[in-house]
Enzyme design. Sequence first.
Site, mmCIF file in Angstrom:
data_model
loop_
_atom_site.group_PDB
_atom_site.id
_atom_site.type_symbol
_atom_site.label_atom_id
_atom_site.label_comp_id
_atom_site.label_asym_id
_atom_site.label_seq_id
_atom_site.Cartn_x
_atom_site.Cartn_y
_atom_site.Cartn_z
ATOM 1 N N LEU A 64 52.324 113.376 4.145
ATOM 2 C CA LEU A 64 52.077 112.689 2.733
ATOM 3 C C LEU A 64 53.910 112.198 2.827
ATOM 4 C CD1 LEU A 64 49.458 114.315 0.320
ATOM 5 C CD2 LEU A 64 48.969 111.750 1.898
ATOM 6 N N TYR A 118 60.758 99.154 5.385
ATOM 7 C CA TYR A 118 60.318 99.545 5.296
ATOM 8 C C TYR A 118 58.285 100.223 6.102
ATOM 9 C CZ TYR A 118 56.632 102.651 2.592
ATOM 10 O OH TYR A 118 55.497 103.448 2.079
ATOM 11 N N LYS A 122 56.943 102.754 8.995
ATOM 12 C CA LYS A 122 55.573 103.164 8.633
ATOM 13 C C LYS A 122 54.717 102.773 10.308
ATOM 14 C CE LYS A 122 54.630 104.761 4.595
ATOM 15 N NZ LYS A 122 54.045 106.434 5.063
ATOM 16 N N ASN A 147 48.047 99.365 -2.775
ATOM 17 C CA ASN A 147 49.222 99.412 -3.603
ATOM 18 C C ASN A 147 48.146 100.939 -4.398
ATOM 19 O OD1 ASN A 147 51.588 98.411 -3.288
ATOM 20 N ND2 ASN A 147 50.343 96.650 -3.678
ATOM 21 N N PRO A 299 27.657 118.364 -52.341
ATOM 22 C CA PRO A 299 26.889 118.739 -52.499
ATOM 23 C C PRO A 299 25.528 118.166 -53.504
ATOM 24 C CG PRO A 299 28.362 120.126 -52.799
ATOM 25 C CD PRO A 299 28.991 119.175 -51.871
ATOM 26 N N GLY A 300 24.121 117.687 -54.100
ATOM 27 C CA GLY A 300 23.450 117.237 -54.379
ATOM 28 C C GLY A 300 23.271 115.628 -53.763
#
Length: 389
Positions: A64, A118, A122, A147, A299-300
Site C-alpha cells: 500500500l 502520479y 503508478k 477515490n 409517581p401516580g
Amino acid sequence: MKILITGAKGFVGKNLSAALQNIKDNKDRTRPNIKIDELYLYDIDSSKELLETACEKADFVFNLAGANRPKDPADFKNVNFGFASELLETLIKYNNKCPVMLSSSVQATLEGRYDNDYGRSKKAGEELFFNYSKESDSKVLVYRFPNIFGKWCRPNYNSAVATFCHNTANDLPITVNDRATLLELVYIDDLVCEMLDALEGKEHISEDGKYCVVPTTHKVTLGEIVDLLEAFKAQPATLVMPEIPYDSFAKKLYSTYLSYLPKDKAAFPLKMNIDDRGSFTELLKTSKCGQFSVNISKPGITKGQHWHHSKWEFFIVVSGRGLIQQRRVDSDEVLNFYVSGDKIEAVHMLPGYTHNIINLSDRDDLVTVMWANECFDPDKPDTFFEVVE
C-alpha cells in the site's frame, strides 16, 4: 499466516491493519479461514531489518506504500516505483513467491486529466509487478482504486470527501466549483472487505482479466455530497435522520462524516418538555419511518387520554411499573396491559382506541420509550382527547 503491509500508517494501511489485527486477536470471527500468526507493519520510518524479515517470512504482501502529493515530484517515482522495486527484489532474494497485492490508481490509465507524473509512476509500478509475476511465477493482484473515502482519511490533502466531511463537521467553509462534477468513489470498508477476500483467494477480477477490483463503488456528484452533508449537520437541530438505506452511499458518507466530529459536537442537548407530570422528549425523527420519543411520568400520574384515526404507536416501558389502558371509542370494554421495566415488552396503541399510561408507583418514575409511525404534524395532529374510563 504471516502478512506484510507496507504503507501501514497510511489511510488504507491503518484500516486494513486494524481489520487484520481484529482477526488475529479473535475479535472478528467472520473470517474463520484466515488464521494470522504475525502482522508485519512497515512504513517509511521502519527499519530495513523489518522489511528483510517480513519478505523472508511473509505468506501474503499488501503493498500500500505510495506517494500522491510529495513536495518533490521526483518522489512519485522514488516511492511508487522505487520502493516497489526494492520490495520485489527483497522477495526474490529470499525466493519468496507469496501472493503480492499492489495498490494502484485509476490514474494509471493516463487518460485525460490522469496523464500526469502520479499516473505515470503508478503505471510504471503496475508494469513492474506484472513483469515480476511472469519472471518469478508469483501471483500478483493489481488494483486500480478510484477515490477512496472513509474514517481516518486525511482532510485537506487529496480527498474531496475527507475535506468536505472534516470542514462541515468543524464549521469550516467548503468550495465547490461545479456541483455536477461526477466522482467514482470506493468506501474504505468495502475496500478492506475485498482485501480480506483476496487473502482468502477470492479476489474479484475485472472484465479484461488483468486487474482486480472492488466490486462495490458509488458514482455521485459533488452537489449530492454537499447536500447530504448539510442534512447530516442539521440532524441535531431537526432530529430528522435522512434516509440511509443499507449499503448506500449516504450510509457510508454519514459514518465518514461522524468520524470527523469534534468532541463538543459528539453530544447534543434534546428539548425536554417538562411539567408537573414529568417530561416528554422527542429523540429521533425519520423521513419515512416515524419518530422516537421518551416519556417520563412521575409517581401516580396518568398521561395520554386521547386517540388517533390512523396514527399508531408502540409504548415500551423500560423503567418503573405501569398500566396501559385502551378502549375502542365506540365501546365500553377496557383493555388493561400491566407493564414493567423488569419485563420489557412493546404494546401497540391501536388506531381508533383511546389510550393512557398510568404510573402505578408511589415512589419511582415511569420511563417509556415511544415510537409513532409518523412524525407529529401540528397542522394534522390526528389526536383527540377522550378519557379511557
